[in-house]
Design a protein around this motif. Sequence first.
Motif, mmCIF file in Angstrom:
data_model
loop_
_atom_site.group_PDB
_atom_site.id
_atom_site.type_symbol
_atom_site.label_atom_id
_atom_site.label_comp_id
_atom_site.label_asym_id
_atom_site.label_seq_id
_atom_site.Cartn_x
_atom_site.Cartn_y
_atom_site.Cartn_z
ATOM 1 N N CYS A 1 0.888 -1.258 0.035
ATOM 2 C CA CYS A 1 0.093 0.065 0.077
ATOM 3 C C CYS A 1 0.740 1.287 0.066
ATOM 4 C CB CYS A 1 -0.969 0.040 1.120
ATOM 5 S SG CYS A 1 -2.305 -1.049 1.113
ATOM 6 N N GLU A 2 1.789 1.280 0.996
ATOM 7 C CA GLU A 2 2.854 2.399 0.903
ATOM 8 C C GLU A 2 3.412 2.616 -0.575
ATOM 9 O OE1 GLU A 2 2.886 4.891 3.177
ATOM 10 O OE2 GLU A 2 1.338 4.001 4.026
ATOM 11 N N LYS B 1 0.994 3.966 -3.165
ATOM 12 C CA LYS B 1 0.850 5.573 -3.035
ATOM 13 C C LYS B 1 1.998 6.321 -3.584
ATOM 14 C CE LYS B 1 -0.655 4.917 1.307
ATOM 15 N NZ LYS B 1 -1.056 5.460 2.942
ATOM 16 N N SER C 1 2.146 8.977 -6.629
ATOM 17 C CA SER C 1 2.493 10.555 -6.242
ATOM 18 C C SER C 1 3.666 10.713 -7.064
ATOM 19 C CB SER C 1 2.900 10.233 -4.777
ATOM 20 O OG SER C 1 3.270 11.683 -4.231
ATOM 21 N N THR D 1 -6.222 2.193 -0.268
ATOM 22 C CA THR D 1 -5.543 3.290 -0.328
ATOM 23 C C THR D 1 -6.454 4.249 -0.771
ATOM 24 O OG1 THR D 1 -4.798 2.526 -2.699
ATOM 25 C CG2 THR D 1 -3.205 1.979 -0.873
ATOM 26 N N ASP E 1 -6.973 7.634 0.006
ATOM 27 C CA ASP E 1 -6.269 8.743 -0.199
ATOM 28 C C ASP E 1 -5.689 8.939 -1.789
ATOM 29 O OD1 ASP E 1 -6.972 9.762 2.219
ATOM 30 O OD2 ASP E 1 -4.820 9.263 2.913
ATOM 31 N N MET E 2 -4.959 7.918 -2.283
ATOM 32 C CA MET E 2 -4.421 7.702 -3.308
ATOM 33 C C MET E 2 -5.438 7.625 -4.435
ATOM 34 S SD MET E 2 -2.484 4.540 -5.350
ATOM 35 C CE MET E 2 -4.360 3.978 -5.892
ATOM 36 N N SER F 1 -6.885 11.032 -5.145
ATOM 37 C CA SER F 1 -5.983 11.814 -6.049
ATOM 38 C C SER F 1 -6.282 11.492 -7.630
ATOM 39 C CB SER F 1 -4.623 11.723 -5.491
ATOM 40 O OG SER F 1 -4.102 10.128 -5.936
#
Length: 357
Positions: free
Chosen positions: A301-302, A305, A309, A343, A345-346, A349
């Motif tokens: 997941c990290e 993202k 980004s 995810t 938040d991703m 975006s």
Amino acid sequence: MAITISIKGLKRLLETMPADQNIMLSGRHGIGKSEILTKFYQDKGMKVVALFLGQMSDPGDLIGLPNKDEKTGKTEFMPPYWFPVDGKPIVLFLDELNRARPEVLQTIMDLALNRKLAGKQLPEGSVVISAVNDGEEYQLTDLDPALVSRFNIYKFSPTPAEWLLWAEQKQLDDRVIDFIRDHNEWLDGDIEKANQYEGLEKSPDRRAWKKVSDLIKGVEDLDEDYKNFIAGIIGVRATAAFWSTLNEMHQLSGKDVLMGYKKVEGKLKKLQVHQLAVINEDIFRIIEVGNFDKADEATICESLKAYVSMLDKGKKNESLAHFVSLITDGNYPKATVYMLTKTPDMYQSIVKFIQNI
């Protein structure tokens, strides 16, 4: 010329086509026709009966044996082993239709038109699907136009992306997956020898690549003996192309990104649009299949993202647009849901990116 459909198209066809309309699928051997059909209908609770018509010597192999009815004194045919006697509809898969003997094909005529076999009616809702090989390299029987007219005909040709997704699900050897990902022209034969059958000379097909994976999986160092063994599966030319890639520098993959973004961030920023498109496809395929440990989920997941980004902040708009297209085209539903839930938040975006296009 028959309309060409992919795996996605075939599943939609099977969902849509009325049961009383027969389907004929043409295509090369080893592309997964029977496997896909069997899984699709078994998931619906229907029994699938596959009959290999090319192996039948006479109509008796299909319709059963004659027997005297003691009550009436008349001859009737005993139903064959596969015939449904419980009244439940079945899926009858007539494989190798254009390899069958002419006398066997005559029996198929009544089955295709009236759903009857030696006077016995298939249960209501039964489905009849046939498969034929298409190509000059096959020894085939010409089909009667009257028989052909009783089928809706489609050329079945799974896309390389669909095969790669299947290969990921089956956990084929990464070297085979990476090779076909970068050289999908070798997935379905030797393009320079297409339609030039030369006896026992081997050429690659989808079934053969699975065999190669089974042979080399778990073997780190492949020597010349393995090279010869592989050549017996996919042919000399395909083996030479495959072998040459084994000695090349390791190229970044979606797995590299998901399992450790920070380690490959510098290399990612230097990649071109077409190279990042390969990474994007890898990422979606891996998440769609879910062949990773739950313990790695936080890392994935990290990394995911951070990767998106990088595409956004790095102004790699074409690559991010490609990433977004993999969400919107519907080919990776599980991966899309995973990103939305794991995810958020991703995902938001990405939604903003879409709104600004």
